[in-house]
Design an enzyme around this catalytic site. Structure first.
Site, PDB file in Angstrom:
ATOM      1  N   HIS A 102      33.981 -85.025  15.970  1.00 27.75           N
ATOM      2  CA  HIS A 102      33.966 -84.207  14.616  1.00 27.75           C
ATOM      3  C   HIS A 102      33.572 -84.954  13.430  1.00 27.75           C
ATOM      4  O   HIS A 102      32.927 -84.247  12.833  1.00 27.75           O
ATOM      5  CB  HIS A 102      35.715 -83.979  14.396  1.00 27.75           C
ATOM      6  CG  HIS A 102      36.223 -83.205  15.534  1.00 27.75           C
ATOM      7  ND1 HIS A 102      37.659 -83.678  16.153  1.00 27.75           N
ATOM      8  CD2 HIS A 102      36.090 -81.939  16.216  1.00 27.75           C
ATOM      9  CE1 HIS A 102      38.053 -82.722  16.970  1.00 27.75           C
ATOM     10  NE2 HIS A 102      37.076 -81.881  17.036  1.00 27.75           N
TER      11      HIS A 102
ATOM     12  N   LYS B 141      45.276 -73.308  22.916  1.00 25.70           N
ATOM     13  CA  LYS B 141      45.754 -74.574  22.880  1.00 25.70           C
ATOM     14  C   LYS B 141      47.168 -74.837  22.123  1.00 25.70           C
ATOM     15  O   LYS B 141      47.558 -74.282  21.205  1.00 25.70           O
ATOM     16  CB  LYS B 141      44.974 -75.474  22.191  1.00 25.70           C
ATOM     17  CG  LYS B 141      43.661 -75.464  22.716  1.00 25.70           C
ATOM     18  CD  LYS B 141      42.653 -76.313  21.958  1.00 25.70           C
ATOM     19  CE  LYS B 141      41.038 -76.496  22.439  1.00 25.70           C
ATOM     20  NZ  LYS B 141      40.112 -76.870  21.254  1.00 25.70           N
TER      21      LYS B 141
ATOM     22  N   ARG C 106      28.298 -79.469  22.523  1.00 26.31           N
ATOM     23  CA  ARG C 106      28.296 -80.632  23.182  1.00 26.31           C
ATOM     24  C   ARG C 106      27.427 -80.861  24.518  1.00 26.31           C
ATOM     25  O   ARG C 106      26.535 -81.416  24.776  1.00 26.31           O
ATOM     26  CB  ARG C 106      29.687 -81.166  23.556  1.00 26.31           C
ATOM     27  CG  ARG C 106      30.565 -81.639  22.631  1.00 26.31           C
ATOM     28  CD  ARG C 106      32.012 -81.959  23.085  1.00 26.31           C
ATOM     29  NE  ARG C 106      32.554 -80.700  23.456  1.00 26.31           N
ATOM     30  CZ  ARG C 106      33.877 -80.292  23.748  1.00 26.31           C
ATOM     31  NH1 ARG C 106      34.768 -81.255  23.531  1.00 26.31           N
ATOM     32  NH2 ARG C 106      34.056 -79.080  24.016  1.00 26.31           N
TER      33      ARG C 106
ATOM     34  N   SER D  21      39.228 -83.445  21.917  1.00 27.74           N
ATOM     35  CA  SER D  21      40.606 -83.775  21.369  1.00 27.74           C
ATOM     36  C   SER D  21      41.673 -83.914  22.763  1.00 27.74           C
ATOM     37  O   SER D  21      42.440 -84.585  22.651  1.00 27.74           O
ATOM     38  CB  SER D  21      41.335 -83.055  20.346  1.00 27.74           C
ATOM     39  OG  SER D  21      40.385 -83.020  19.334  1.00 27.74           O
TER      40      SER D  21
END
Ligand code: PNS
Length: 159
Positions: A17, A41, A90, A129
């Site tokens: 990030h 999440k 990504r 994360s």
């Protein structure tokens, strides 16, 4: 002034990030990092905790501010007078989810908001994360994934 939004759950903020924040802040005049809820999440940190970690991380970047929003990303963008959302990509596995989100946001904002993607630095292409939390929950080393102060706060959650 118009700003650009970098949204995410940042639970917690990682070096991936931080890399996107620094690169976006170098490209755009004004960047707003917005903490939002990802319904898929379960969060480890409160919004306030995530906010203060992000504040610490951007303290030397003059054109970056941190905010949070409980509702839709497009509403946060509207509130902040932003027309552009920035997201990091990504790998190809991110693409379908990101494209769906970008298309949805464009439609529900009546084509007022576009999403631009920055490719994640290869160093962080594997990093998320969720991985950080998984490793930390078993007491593993997360020092290559997050700043030291974030690592300490993350380990503390699993004590
Ligand atoms: O870091 P994340 O978890 O990949 O970020 C996803 C996030 C928080 C940006 C996304 O879940 C989101 O925008 N949540 C707010 C609700 C919303 O606007 N959902 C519609 C997007 S299709």
């Amino acid at each position: 002034m118009e700003t650009v939004i970098y949204p995410g759950s940042f639970d917690p903020v990682t070096y991936g990030h931080i890399d996107i924040i620094k690169r976006a802040a170098a490209i755009f005049d004004d960047l707003t990092v917005c903490i939002l809820t990802n319904k898929a999440k379960k969060s480890l940190f409160t919004v306030e905790e995530r906010m203060s970690m992000l504040e610490e991380v951007v303290k030397d970047l003059g054109n970056v501010r941190i905010t949070s929003h409980e509702g839709l990303l497009v509403d946060c963008a509207k509130d902040m007078n932003a027309q552009v959302i920035v997201r990091g990509l990504r790998a190809v596995t991110d693409f379908e989810y990101e494209l769906q989100m970008a298309q949805t946001n464009r439609i529900i904002s009546d084509a007022n908001i576009d999403t631009m993607f920055l490719n994640t630095d290869l160093k962080y292409a594997y990093l998320s994360s969720s991985t950080v939390k998984e490793v930390a929950s078993f007491g593993g080393d997360i020092s290559k994934f997050v700043p030291d102060f974030v690592a300490e706060l993350t380990y503390a959650k699993y004590k």
